[in-house]
Motif scaffolding. Structure first.
Motif, short mmCIF file in Angstrom:
data_model
loop_
_atom_site.label_atom_id
_atom_site.label_comp_id
_atom_site.label_asym_id
_atom_site.label_seq_id
_atom_site.Cartn_x
_atom_site.Cartn_y
_atom_site.Cartn_z
N MET A 189 0.85 -1.16 0.00
CA MET A 189 0.00 0.00 0.00
C MET A 189 0.90 1.23 0.00
SD MET A 189 -2.56 1.21 2.95
CE MET A 189 -4.20 1.18 2.39
N ALA A 190 0.57 2.22 -0.80
CA ALA A 190 1.41 3.41 -0.92
C ALA A 190 0.56 4.66 -1.01
CB ALA A 190 2.30 3.31 -2.15
N LEU A 191 1.15 5.77 -0.58
CA LEU A 191 0.49 7.07 -0.64
C LEU A 191 1.52 8.09 -1.10
CD1 LEU A 191 -1.89 9.00 0.07
CD2 LEU A 191 -0.86 9.19 2.33
N ASP A 192 1.25 8.75 -2.22
CA ASP A 192 2.11 9.83 -2.72
C ASP A 192 1.46 11.15 -2.35
OD1 ASP A 192 3.88 8.06 -3.97
OD2 ASP A 192 2.65 7.97 -5.77
N PHE A 193 2.30 12.16 -2.01
CA PHE A 193 1.73 13.46 -1.65
C PHE A 193 2.64 14.60 -2.08
CE2 PHE A 193 4.19 11.98 1.97
CZ PHE A 193 4.94 13.09 2.32
N ARG A 194 2.01 15.78 -2.25
CA ARG A 194 2.70 17.04 -2.54
C ARG A 194 2.12 18.10 -1.63
NH1 ARG A 194 3.16 18.39 -8.79
NH2 ARG A 194 3.24 20.38 -7.75
N LEU A 195 2.97 18.87 -1.00
CA LEU A 195 2.53 19.93 -0.09
C LEU A 195 3.20 21.25 -0.44
CD1 LEU A 195 2.89 17.96 3.26
CD2 LEU A 195 0.78 18.39 2.01
N ASN A 252 2.49 23.87 -2.52
CA ASN A 252 2.65 24.15 -3.96
C ASN A 252 3.79 23.34 -4.59
OD1 ASN A 252 0.53 25.88 -4.27
ND2 ASN A 252 1.73 27.71 -3.81
N GLY A 253 3.93 22.09 -4.20
CA GLY A 253 4.94 21.22 -4.78
C GLY A 253 6.32 21.36 -4.20
N ARG A 254 6.49 22.14 -3.15
CA ARG A 254 7.82 22.32 -2.56
C ARG A 254 8.25 21.10 -1.75
NH1 ARG A 254 10.12 27.46 -0.72
NH2 ARG A 254 10.78 27.96 -2.80
N LEU A 255 7.30 20.35 -1.22
CA LEU A 255 7.60 19.14 -0.45
C LEU A 255 6.83 17.98 -1.06
CD1 LEU A 255 9.00 17.90 2.04
CD2 LEU A 255 6.93 18.42 3.32
N ASN A 256 7.56 16.96 -1.51
CA ASN A 256 6.97 15.77 -2.13
C ASN A 256 7.38 14.55 -1.32
OD1 ASN A 256 6.03 17.23 -4.48
ND2 ASN A 256 8.19 17.31 -5.07
N GLY A 257 6.54 13.54 -1.35
CA GLY A 257 6.92 12.33 -0.62
C GLY A 257 6.05 11.14 -0.94
N THR A 258 6.49 10.01 -0.42
CA THR A 258 5.79 8.74 -0.56
C THR A 258 5.85 8.01 0.76
OG1 THR A 258 6.47 8.57 -2.87
CG2 THR A 258 5.71 6.57 -1.84
N VAL A 259 4.73 7.44 1.17
CA VAL A 259 4.67 6.60 2.35
C VAL A 259 4.22 5.22 1.88
CG1 VAL A 259 3.57 6.23 4.59
CG2 VAL A 259 4.03 8.56 3.80
N LEU A 301 9.42 5.65 4.12
CA LEU A 301 9.03 7.04 3.93
C LEU A 301 10.11 7.72 3.09
CD1 LEU A 301 7.33 9.57 4.63
CD2 LEU A 301 8.75 9.82 6.65
N SER A 302 9.70 8.36 2.00
CA SER A 302 10.62 9.11 1.13
C SER A 302 10.14 10.56 1.08
CB SER A 302 10.63 8.55 -0.28
OG SER A 302 11.05 7.21 -0.28
N LEU A 303 11.06 11.48 1.27
CA LEU A 303 10.74 12.92 1.21
C LEU A 303 11.73 13.63 0.30
CD1 LEU A 303 10.15 13.78 4.97
CD2 LEU A 303 8.42 13.54 3.19
N SER A 304 11.26 14.61 -0.45
CA SER A 304 12.14 15.47 -1.22
C SER A 304 11.56 16.89 -1.18
CB SER A 304 12.28 14.97 -2.66
OG SER A 304 11.05 15.04 -3.33
N SER A 305 12.48 17.86 -1.24
CA SER A 305 12.04 19.24 -1.18
C SER A 305 12.72 20.07 -2.26
CB SER A 305 12.32 19.84 0.20
OG SER A 305 13.70 19.97 0.40
N THR A 306 12.05 21.14 -2.66
CA THR A 306 12.61 22.11 -3.59
C THR A 306 12.74 23.42 -2.81
OG1 THR A 306 11.45 21.06 -5.40
CG2 THR A 306 12.30 23.27 -5.79
#
Length: 61
Positions: A1-7, A9-16, A55-60
């Motif tokens: 089971m996976a959940l992708d998200f953007r917070l 305005n796209g500055r913080l992206n991730g997957t759980v 948990l994967s996180l990336s930021s711009t």
């Protein structure tokens, strides 16, 4: 089971992600007494259960 998200305005992206896996019928090498005439035999003795969380996180910036 996976959940992708953007917070933000796209500055913080991730997957759980979560996972669960059960493996049965694992062959195990067993030693035998020398009186049998055989050194070893494979026996169907193993069972493995794997579960986890990722948990994967990336930021711009």
């Amino acid at each position: 089971m996976a959940l992708d998200f953007r917070l933000f305005n796209g500055r913080l992206n991730g997957t759980v992600e979560t996972y669960y896996m059960s493996t049965t019928d694992v062959l195990v090498n067993r030693e035998l007494p020398t009186i049998t005439g055989y050194k070893r035999v494979y026996a169907n003795l193993g069972e493995i259960r794997n579960k986890g969380f990722e948990l994967s996180l990336s930021s711009t910036n």
